[in-house]
Design a protein around this motif. Structure first.
Motif, mmCIF file in Angstrom:
data_model
loop_
_atom_site.group_PDB
_atom_site.id
_atom_site.type_symbol
_atom_site.label_atom_id
_atom_site.label_comp_id
_atom_site.label_asym_id
_atom_site.label_seq_id
_atom_site.Cartn_x
_atom_site.Cartn_y
_atom_site.Cartn_z
ATOM 1 N N LYS A 121 1.219 2.784 -110.186
ATOM 2 C CA LYS A 121 1.292 2.404 -108.773
ATOM 3 C C LYS A 121 1.224 0.892 -108.600
ATOM 4 O O LYS A 121 0.497 0.205 -109.318
ATOM 5 N N PHE A 122 1.974 0.407 -107.620
ATOM 6 C CA PHE A 122 1.875 -0.998 -107.218
ATOM 7 C C PHE A 122 0.519 -1.197 -106.561
ATOM 8 O O PHE A 122 0.134 -0.437 -105.666
ATOM 9 N N SER A 123 -0.219 -2.232 -106.985
ATOM 10 C CA SER A 123 -1.605 -2.382 -106.545
ATOM 11 C C SER A 123 -1.768 -3.064 -105.188
ATOM 12 O O SER A 123 -2.808 -2.937 -104.549
ATOM 13 N N PHE A 124 -0.752 -3.830 -104.763
ATOM 14 C CA PHE A 124 -0.823 -4.630 -103.542
ATOM 15 C C PHE A 124 -1.867 -5.747 -103.639
ATOM 16 O O PHE A 124 -2.212 -6.347 -102.622
ATOM 17 N N GLU A 125 -2.371 -6.005 -104.831
ATOM 18 C CA GLU A 125 -3.265 -7.149 -105.014
ATOM 19 C C GLU A 125 -2.466 -8.442 -104.872
ATOM 20 O O GLU A 125 -1.250 -8.472 -105.091
ATOM 21 N N GLN A 126 -3.150 -9.529 -104.528
ATOM 22 C CA GLN A 126 -2.468 -10.785 -104.226
ATOM 23 C C GLN A 126 -1.628 -11.293 -105.403
ATOM 24 O O GLN A 126 -0.482 -11.707 -105.220
ATOM 25 N N ASP A 127 -2.174 -11.253 -106.608
ATOM 26 C CA ASP A 127 -1.436 -11.761 -107.766
ATOM 27 C C ASP A 127 -0.173 -10.950 -108.026
ATOM 28 O O ASP A 127 0.888 -11.515 -108.315
ATOM 29 N N GLU A 128 -0.300 -9.637 -107.927
ATOM 30 C CA GLU A 128 0.868 -8.793 -108.179
ATOM 31 C C GLU A 128 1.918 -8.987 -107.088
ATOM 32 O O GLU A 128 3.119 -9.000 -107.366
ATOM 33 N N THR A 129 1.469 -9.161 -105.866
ATOM 34 C CA THR A 129 2.404 -9.390 -104.759
ATOM 35 C C THR A 129 3.138 -10.715 -104.940
ATOM 36 O O THR A 129 4.352 -10.813 -104.690
ATOM 37 N N LYS A 130 2.430 -11.745 -105.388
ATOM 38 C CA LYS A 130 3.070 -13.043 -105.618
ATOM 39 C C LYS A 130 4.119 -12.949 -106.727
ATOM 40 O O LYS A 130 5.195 -13.539 -106.633
ATOM 41 N N ARG A 131 3.807 -12.207 -107.793
ATOM 42 C CA ARG A 131 4.772 -12.051 -108.876
ATOM 43 C C ARG A 131 6.011 -11.305 -108.402
ATOM 44 O O ARG A 131 7.140 -11.625 -108.793
ATOM 45 N N LEU A 132 5.816 -10.324 -107.540
ATOM 46 C CA LEU A 132 6.958 -9.598 -106.991
ATOM 47 C C LEU A 132 7.796 -10.520 -106.108
ATOM 48 O O LEU A 132 9.032 -10.500 -106.158
ATOM 49 N N GLN A 133 7.142 -11.330 -105.287
ATOM 50 C CA GLN A 133 7.854 -12.287 -104.437
ATOM 51 C C GLN A 133 8.731 -13.217 -105.280
ATOM 52 O O GLN A 133 9.856 -13.554 -104.888
ATOM 53 N N GLU A 134 8.246 -13.615 -106.424
ATOM 54 C CA GLU A 134 9.022 -14.498 -107.305
ATOM 55 C C GLU A 134 10.300 -13.829 -107.802
ATOM 56 O O GLU A 134 11.280 -14.513 -108.115
ATOM 57 N N GLN A 135 10.312 -12.516 -107.840
ATOM 58 C CA GLN A 135 11.518 -11.799 -108.248
ATOM 59 C C GLN A 135 12.452 -11.553 -107.063
ATOM 60 O O GLN A 135 13.667 -11.443 -107.243
ATOM 61 N N VAL A 136 11.878 -11.471 -105.881
ATOM 62 C CA VAL A 136 12.686 -11.204 -104.683
ATOM 63 C C VAL A 136 13.376 -12.476 -104.179
ATOM 64 O O VAL A 136 14.535 -12.441 -103.743
ATOM 65 N N THR A 137 12.679 -13.614 -104.245
ATOM 66 C CA THR A 137 13.173 -14.855 -103.654
ATOM 67 C C THR A 137 14.557 -15.281 -104.148
ATOM 68 O O THR A 137 15.430 -15.608 -103.318
ATOM 69 N N PRO A 138 14.828 -15.308 -105.455
ATOM 70 C CA PRO A 138 16.161 -15.753 -105.900
ATOM 71 C C PRO A 138 17.296 -14.901 -105.329
ATOM 72 O O PRO A 138 18.376 -15.430 -105.037
ATOM 73 N N TRP A 139 17.050 -13.626 -105.161
ATOM 74 C CA TRP A 139 18.074 -12.751 -104.587
ATOM 75 C C TRP A 139 18.269 -13.044 -103.100
ATOM 76 O O TRP A 139 19.404 -13.154 -102.620
ATOM 77 N N VAL A 140 17.153 -13.208 -102.374
ATOM 78 C CA VAL A 140 17.246 -13.487 -100.938
ATOM 79 C C VAL A 140 17.981 -14.795 -100.691
ATOM 80 O O VAL A 140 18.726 -14.937 -99.711
ATOM 81 N N GLU A 141 17.814 -15.767 -101.587
ATOM 82 C CA GLU A 141 18.454 -17.072 -101.422
ATOM 83 C C GLU A 141 19.971 -16.987 -101.502
ATOM 84 O O GLU A 141 20.660 -17.916 -101.060
ATOM 85 N N THR A 142 20.500 -15.903 -102.020
ATOM 86 C CA THR A 142 21.959 -15.717 -102.079
ATOM 87 C C THR A 142 22.493 -15.044 -100.819
ATOM 88 O O THR A 142 23.701 -14.870 -100.687
ATOM 89 N N LYS A 143 21.613 -14.667 -99.919
ATOM 90 C CA LYS A 143 21.996 -13.933 -98.713
ATOM 91 C C LYS A 143 21.866 -14.805 -97.468
ATOM 92 O O LYS A 143 21.279 -15.876 -97.501
#
Length: 322
Positions: free
Chosen positions: A273-295
């Motif tokens: 399960k995704f923990s929703f802890e701050q560190d894990e959320t930040k790491r996920l954001q780092e994977q989402v951001t490059p994709w969003v920047e292309t949109k």
């Protein structure tokens, strides 16, 4: 859901004009209602005006009631001075039980006895914020929309244990008169119905990307070009019925056939399960951001709104679809 009461609402009050409140206001105006609006946030009146102006051409495509006008509202500082002839309140205040408790009690103290108070709360049951109502807490319930309310038909009606049948019937009738698709929950649950279903999917979507199994783009593609297409038309239960061969036994056959596999998948999901802890959320954001920047998010929002209208118009011609 068939209405069990005649819609008697003539005048509506909207409390809170963020994204949800502005969208509700746009819908009420499009359906010909007089609307009283209030929000203490700086610049709220100007933001509401801009929102209505930007969305009015789109809602015109859906259809306006006779006499509907984008200017048929009054923005007021103290809404309590304008509640004496209001029939229905749509509350859109911050998701804080303490704040809502004071606000709902104040509305209850100034509204006429027949008026219904519906909260747009996205997950807090109304039983948690009716404690200070002195007049009639039985007229309070949840009327939770999906964003944006002026386009997406769903509204979840969630009564608390003391909500009166008359309030529920009036809410159903009013929302149906707006062209909404109300669903009535039989009892309170945190997150209600659609948000709980959505949360289950989101949690797994976050986990899959965090574990390196798929990219954000591929997760979105998998949903929008796969099950999301079917669910938009018939929902998960009917999809299972059809997948099981249709007929009265279709659902049973589907679950019997895939149940053991699904149970195994669910065990793996629970173990990762995704923990929703701050560190894990930040790491996920780092994977989402490059994709969003292309949109272009604003273009996505505009095209999504246009496509929603086209989809809803198509569905309206198909009598077997929900």
């Amino acid at each position: 859901m068939a209405a069990t009461a005649e819609n008697t609402v003539k005048k509506v009050a909207v409390v809170g004009t963020g994204v949800i409140g502005s969208s509700w206001t746009t819908l009420f105006l499009a359906k010909g209602y007089k609307v009283i609006v209030s929000d203490p946030a700086p610049g709220a009146a100007e933001k509401l005006s801009t929102y209505i102006e930007s969305e009015w051409p789109r809602i015109e495509q859906i259809g306006l009631a006779e006499g509907a006008s984008p200017s048929n509202y009054e923005f007021v500082e103290d809404i309590t001075q304008h509640l004496h002839d209001v029939d229905f309140v749509q509350e859109n205040a911050p998701e804080r039980p303490d704040f809502k408790t004071k606000l709902i009690a104040n509305l209850d103290a100034h509204l006429p006895k027949h008026a219904v108070i519906a909260s747009s709360s996205s997950g807090i049951p109304s039983s948690q914020f009716i404690g200070e109502c002195q007049v009639d807490p039985s007229r309070v319930l949840i009327g939770h929309p999906f964003n944006p309310p002026h386009l997406i038909p769903l509204v979840e009606i969630v009564p608390h244990p003391g909500t009166s049948g008359a309030a529920v019937r009036q809410a159903v009738a009013f929302y149906e008169a707006l062209g909404k698709s109300p669903v009535l929950l039989k009892k309170e649950a945190p997150g209600f119905l659609a948000n709980r279903l959505q949360a289950a999917l989101l949690a797994e979507a976050y986990s899959l990307v965090s574990r390196g199994i798929a990219s954000p783009e591929d997760v979105d593609t998998a949903v929008t070009t796969g099950p999301g297409l079917r669910w938009a038309l018939v929902g998960p239960y009917m999809t299972n019925v059809l997948g099981g061969g249709g007929g009265n036994d279709g659902f049973y056959h589907f679950v019997k056939h895939l149940g053991p596999a699904v149970r195994g998948w669910k065990e793996d999901m629970d173990a990762n399960k995704f923990s929703f802890e701050q560190d894990e959320t930040k790491r996920l954001q780092e994977q989402v951001t490059p994709w969003v920047e292309t949109k272009e998010p604003e273009r996505v929002r505009q095209e999504m709104g246009d496509a929603l209208i086209e989809l809803l118009q198509t569905k309206s011609t198909k009598s077997s679809l929900v």
